[in-house]
Scaffold this motif. Structure first.
Motif, mmCIF file in Angstrom:
data_model
loop_
_atom_site.group_PDB
_atom_site.id
_atom_site.type_symbol
_atom_site.label_atom_id
_atom_site.label_comp_id
_atom_site.label_asym_id
_atom_site.label_seq_id
_atom_site.Cartn_x
_atom_site.Cartn_y
_atom_site.Cartn_z
ATOM 1 N N ASN A 61 0.864 -1.197 0.000
ATOM 2 C CA ASN A 61 0.000 0.000 0.000
ATOM 3 C C ASN A 61 0.892 1.235 0.000
ATOM 4 O O ASN A 61 2.103 1.162 0.190
ATOM 5 N N ASN A 63 1.100 3.814 2.170
ATOM 6 C CA ASN A 63 1.741 4.170 3.433
ATOM 7 C C ASN A 63 2.998 3.340 3.663
ATOM 8 O O ASN A 63 4.043 3.867 4.066
ATOM 9 N N ASN A 66 5.662 4.539 1.310
ATOM 10 C CA ASN A 66 6.273 5.805 1.702
ATOM 11 C C ASN A 66 7.235 5.622 2.871
ATOM 12 O O ASN A 66 8.324 6.222 2.911
ATOM 13 N N GLU A 67 6.849 4.811 3.820
ATOM 14 C CA GLU A 67 7.703 4.569 4.982
ATOM 15 C C GLU A 67 9.006 3.874 4.548
ATOM 16 O O GLU A 67 10.112 4.236 5.004
#
Length: 323
Positions: A61, A63, A66-67
């Motif tokens: 996903n 998130n 991005n992490e």
């Protein structure tokens, strides 16, 4: 990206010595400390970066992606790149050391090679060259010397006499020739044997070599006949040399040899001489005169034999000189 991660991990295994032993490189102490020692060893940083890259690849996903991306940035910018810079500097330093070692090894090998060549030259080539020179000198002696008397052979005499004759013509300086013969040599052979006759010939050569100058040459041109070339020697000087030869043989004392005498014919170069043989033939004619007039004497012809058939009747019984 997955291929890049796999390639980077394989390269890390090779660099850190964890890969295939056939291709893994042996770490130095400094490299081992950089990779595995300390609070943030390079190997751990690279493995952590690869883990972050795999998490980014496997994110399901936005998130999570991005992490993982922020973690990759942090590792690469703040941790991994400075460590890789240190590794590159260390590898460059180690490479310089290896290059210097290789250079010193090359210098050592070059010095060893030069020493080996010097030893080879001293122990192998120098003795070989010396042997070759001695062999060439021996060949020259064989080609130019009479084997019995050690005097010049006729070929060597002709070369030398022709050269001196040409020089005498150019410089207008005198050249004297003499021809001498051991008197009644055949009787010596018949009475005492050929071995004694050979010893007489050798003795003649020894005595003649002591009397003549270094610039003179004497050659055995026949069985018991010898020819002499006396450069820059006028007739008077040649007669003195011839008399020394005659007297030296007549006064020779040897317990092992019978007494023997010689007859000598002398001639000096003249303007009408066209070649060395003209002078030598005139000396030979003078020799025949000396033998005809009783042997053990010297005689000279100062001109071509066909123009000067007669000779003085004055003969010195003390010196044996006929002119």
């Amino acid at each position: 990206m997955q291929d890049a991660v796999t390639q980077m991990e394989r390269s890390q295994d090779i660099l850190s010595g964890k890969g295939d032993p056939a291709v893994a490189r042996q770490l130095t102490a400094a490299e081992h400390e950089l990779y595995f020692v300390g609070s943030s060893p390079l190997d751990a940083e690279v493995r952590s970066f690869l883990d972050d890259a795999r998490r980014f690849i496997g994110a399901t996903n936005m998130n999570a992606g991005n992490e993982a991306y922020r973690a990759l940035q942090h590792h690469s910018r703040d941790l991994l790149l400075p460590a890789l810079d240190r590794a590159a500097a260390l590898f460059a330093e180690q490479a310089d050391i290896r290059i210097e070692q290789a250079r010193k090894a090359q210098q050592f090998l070059l010095i060893a090679l030069l020493i080996a060549l010097a030893l080879e030259a001293m122990l192998i080539f120098r003795p070989m060259v010396t042997k070759i020179r001695r062999y060439n000198a021996h060949l020259y002696e064989m080609a130019t010397r009479d084997p019995l008397t050690g005097l010049a052979n006729q070929r060597h005499f002709n070369e030398y006499a022709n050269r001196e004759f040409r020089l005498a013509r150019r410089t207008a300086k005198p050249l004297s020739m003499a021809v001498c013969d051991i008197d009644q040599f055949q009787q010596i052979n018949d009475k005492h044997g050929r071995a004694v006759g050979d010893a007489v010939l050798r003795r003649f050569g020894e005595l003649a070599a002591r009397i003549l100058r270094d610039t003179d040459i004497i050659s055995r041109v026949g069985g018991e006949e010898f020819a002499l070339a006396l450069p820059v020697m006028n007739l008077h000087g040649a007669m003195i040399i011839a008399e020394k030869l005659r007297r030296g043989m007549a006064e020779n004392k040897s317990d092992n040899l019978p007494p023997f005498t010689i007859s000598v014919g002398v001639a000096v170069s003249e303007h009408g001489d066209k070649k060395m043989e003209d002078l030598l033939q005139r000396a030979g004619s003078a020799l025949q005169v000396a033998k005809a007039e009783g042997r053990n004497r010297i005689s000279c012809l100062s001109g071509p034999p066909e123009k000067k058939q007669s000779h003085s009747d004055a003969v010195s019984q003390d010196t044996g000189i006929t002119s």
